[in-house]
Scaffold this motif. Structure first.
Motif, PDB file in Angstrom:
ATOM      1  N   VAL A 127     -12.110 -19.497 -29.687  1.00 34.81           N
ATOM      2  CA  VAL A 127     -11.673 -18.203 -29.163  1.00 34.81           C
ATOM      3  C   VAL A 127     -11.168 -18.340 -27.723  1.00 34.81           C
ATOM      4  CG1 VAL A 127     -12.485 -15.901 -28.500  1.00 34.81           C
ATOM      5  CG2 VAL A 127     -13.178 -16.900 -30.677  1.00 34.81           C
ATOM      6  N   ALA A 128     -11.854 -19.147 -26.903  1.00 35.14           N
ATOM      7  CA  ALA A 128     -11.549 -19.226 -25.472  1.00 35.14           C
ATOM      8  C   ALA A 128     -10.243 -19.959 -25.174  1.00 35.14           C
ATOM      9  CB  ALA A 128     -12.698 -19.901 -24.729  1.00 35.14           C
ATOM     10  N   VAL A 129      -9.951 -21.026 -25.886  1.00 38.97           N
ATOM     11  CA  VAL A 129      -8.755 -21.809 -25.578  1.00 38.97           C
ATOM     12  C   VAL A 129      -7.475 -20.996 -25.808  1.00 38.97           C
ATOM     13  CG1 VAL A 129      -7.421 -23.850 -26.240  1.00 38.97           C
ATOM     14  CG2 VAL A 129      -9.870 -24.037 -25.837  1.00 38.97           C
ATOM     15  N   PRO A 130      -7.267 -20.390 -26.985  1.00 41.56           N
ATOM     16  CA  PRO A 130      -6.046 -19.569 -27.129  1.00 41.56           C
ATOM     17  C   PRO A 130      -6.033 -18.353 -26.194  1.00 41.56           C
ATOM     18  CG  PRO A 130      -7.032 -19.998 -29.282  1.00 41.56           C
ATOM     19  CD  PRO A 130      -7.980 -20.487 -28.243  1.00 41.56           C
ATOM     20  N   GLY A 131      -7.198 -17.764 -25.922  1.00 42.37           N
ATOM     21  CA  GLY A 131      -7.260 -16.625 -25.002  1.00 42.37           C
ATOM     22  C   GLY A 131      -6.854 -17.024 -23.594  1.00 42.37           C
ATOM     23  N   THR A 132      -7.333 -18.170 -23.128  1.00 43.01           N
ATOM     24  CA  THR A 132      -6.959 -18.671 -21.805  1.00 43.01           C
ATOM     25  C   THR A 132      -5.469 -18.959 -21.750  1.00 43.01           C
ATOM     26  OG1 THR A 132      -9.156 -19.637 -21.557  1.00 43.01           O
ATOM     27  CG2 THR A 132      -7.429 -20.463 -20.086  1.00 43.01           C
ATOM     28  N   TRP A 133      -4.929 -19.568 -22.805  1.00 42.24           N
ATOM     29  CA  TRP A 133      -3.496 -19.860 -22.868  1.00 42.24           C
ATOM     30  C   TRP A 133      -2.681 -18.567 -22.746  1.00 42.24           C
ATOM     31  CZ3 TRP A 133      -0.388 -23.747 -22.217  1.00 42.24           C
ATOM     32  CH2 TRP A 133       0.919 -23.652 -22.647  1.00 42.24           C
ATOM     33  N   ARG A 134      -3.097 -17.521 -23.442  1.00 47.47           N
ATOM     34  CA  ARG A 134      -2.370 -16.246 -23.411  1.00 47.47           C
ATOM     35  C   ARG A 134      -2.476 -15.587 -22.032  1.00 47.47           C
ATOM     36  NH1 ARG A 134       1.927 -13.615 -24.448  1.00 47.47           N
ATOM     37  NH2 ARG A 134       1.633 -11.409 -24.784  1.00 47.47           N
ATOM     38  N   ILE A 135      -3.625 -15.662 -21.397  1.00 53.61           N
ATOM     39  CA  ILE A 135      -3.786 -15.099 -20.058  1.00 53.61           C
ATOM     40  C   ILE A 135      -2.860 -15.801 -19.069  1.00 53.61           C
ATOM     41  CG2 ILE A 135      -5.384 -14.923 -18.101  1.00 53.61           C
ATOM     42  CD1 ILE A 135      -7.583 -14.335 -20.172  1.00 53.61           C
ATOM     43  N   LEU A 136      -2.783 -17.133 -19.165  1.00 54.74           N
ATOM     44  CA  LEU A 136      -1.888 -17.879 -18.278  1.00 54.74           C
ATOM     45  C   LEU A 136      -0.433 -17.498 -18.518  1.00 54.74           C
ATOM     46  CD1 LEU A 136      -3.602 -21.393 -18.337  1.00 54.74           C
ATOM     47  CD2 LEU A 136      -3.599 -19.717 -16.474  1.00 54.74           C
ATOM     48  N   GLN A 137      -0.046 -17.298 -19.772  1.00 50.31           N
ATOM     49  CA  GLN A 137       1.311 -16.858 -20.084  1.00 50.31           C
ATOM     50  C   GLN A 137       1.604 -15.506 -19.431  1.00 50.31           C
ATOM     51  OE1 GLN A 137       1.485 -16.723 -24.347  1.00 50.31           O
ATOM     52  NE2 GLN A 137       2.808 -18.543 -24.450  1.00 50.31           N
ATOM     53  N   LEU A 138       0.679 -14.574 -19.561  1.00 47.71           N
ATOM     54  CA  LEU A 138       0.882 -13.236 -19.004  1.00 47.71           C
ATOM     55  C   LEU A 138       0.950 -13.271 -17.484  1.00 47.71           C
ATOM     56  CD1 LEU A 138      -1.448 -11.164 -21.326  1.00 47.71           C
ATOM     57  CD2 LEU A 138       1.051 -11.161 -21.301  1.00 47.71           C
ATOM     58  N   ARG A 139       0.151 -14.110 -16.836  1.00 41.14           N
ATOM     59  CA  ARG A 139       0.181 -14.230 -15.369  1.00 41.14           C
ATOM     60  C   ARG A 139       1.517 -14.781 -14.904  1.00 41.14           C
ATOM     61  NH1 ARG A 139      -5.768 -16.458 -13.615  1.00 41.14           N
ATOM     62  NH2 ARG A 139      -6.868 -14.517 -14.034  1.00 41.14           N
ATOM     63  N   ARG A 140       2.028 -15.827 -15.610  1.00 38.24           N
ATOM     64  CA  ARG A 140       3.330 -16.386 -15.238  1.00 38.24           C
ATOM     65  C   ARG A 140       4.419 -15.347 -15.405  1.00 38.24           C
ATOM     66  NH1 ARG A 140       3.323 -20.638 -18.972  1.00 38.24           N
ATOM     67  NH2 ARG A 140       1.242 -21.392 -18.676  1.00 38.24           N
TER      68      ARG A 140
END
Length: 145
Positions: A127-140
Motif C-alpha cells: 500500500v505504501a510504495v504506490p501511495g508514496t509514488w503518487r504523492i511524489l507525482q502530485l507534488r511535482r
C-alpha cells in the motif's frame, strides 16, 4: 410642570438617561462591562495568572485557548503506536508454535506470530510504495504550476 431640564425633578416626557449618549451603557456598547463568564470551548485551555502577587494571592486568572500543533499530533501518534506495538509483541510471544512457510521456491519454518508480522509488513509495503509514488507525482505537478 416645566420643560426646563435644569430643574430638580425629572420631566414627564422625553429622555430619562444622561445627556451624553456615550455615558450610557445601554446606548453606547463600549461602556458595557465585559462578561466575566467564560464560554465553554472545544479547545483545551490554560490558566494564565494576571497578577504578579504572592502564590497565595487570590488574583483572577484568564483562560486562553491552546492551539493544536503538529507536535501534539505527533505525540498522540507516538502513544498510539506504542500501544499497538505492545499488543503486537504480546501476540508474537503468545504464538510461538512453528509453522511451515512456502513462498515460490523458498521453504522454511517460522513462529506463527513472526510469520503473520512479516505478512502484515508486506501488506503495508504494497500500500505504501504506490501511495508514496503518487504523492511524489502530485507534488511535482503542483510545483510546476
Amino acid at each position: 410642570m416645566s420643560d426646563d431640564r435644569r430643574g430638580g425633578g425629572s420631566p414627564e416626557w422625553g429622555r430619562v438617561g444622561p445627556e451624553d449618549p456615550t455615558e450610557d451603557p445601554a446606548t453606547y456598547p463600549a461602556m458595557k462591562v465585559p462578561s466575566t463568564e467564560i464560554e465553554p470551548s472545544e479547545q483545551p485551555t490554560v490558566a494564565v495568572p494576571t497578577g504578579d502577587g504572592p502564590p497565595g494571592d487570590e488574583t483572577p486568572t484568564v483562560r486562553r485557548k491552546v492551539p493544536n500543533t503538529r507536535i501534539g499530533g505527533l505525540w498522540a501518534t507516538l502513544i498510539l503506536s506504542a500501544i499497538v506495538l505492545i499488543f503486537l509483541l504480546v501476540f508474537i510471544l503468545q504464538n510461538t508454535d512453528p509453522v511451515a512457510i512456502n513462498f515460490l521456491w523458498l521453504t522454511g519454518t517460522l513462529p506463527t506470530g513472526v510469520a503473520l508480522l512479516f505478512a502484515a509488513i508486506a501488506g503495508m509495503l504494497l500500500v505504501a510504495v504506490p501511495g508514496t509514488w503518487r504523492i511524489l507525482q502530485l507534488r511535482r505537478e503542483a510545483q510546476k504550476h
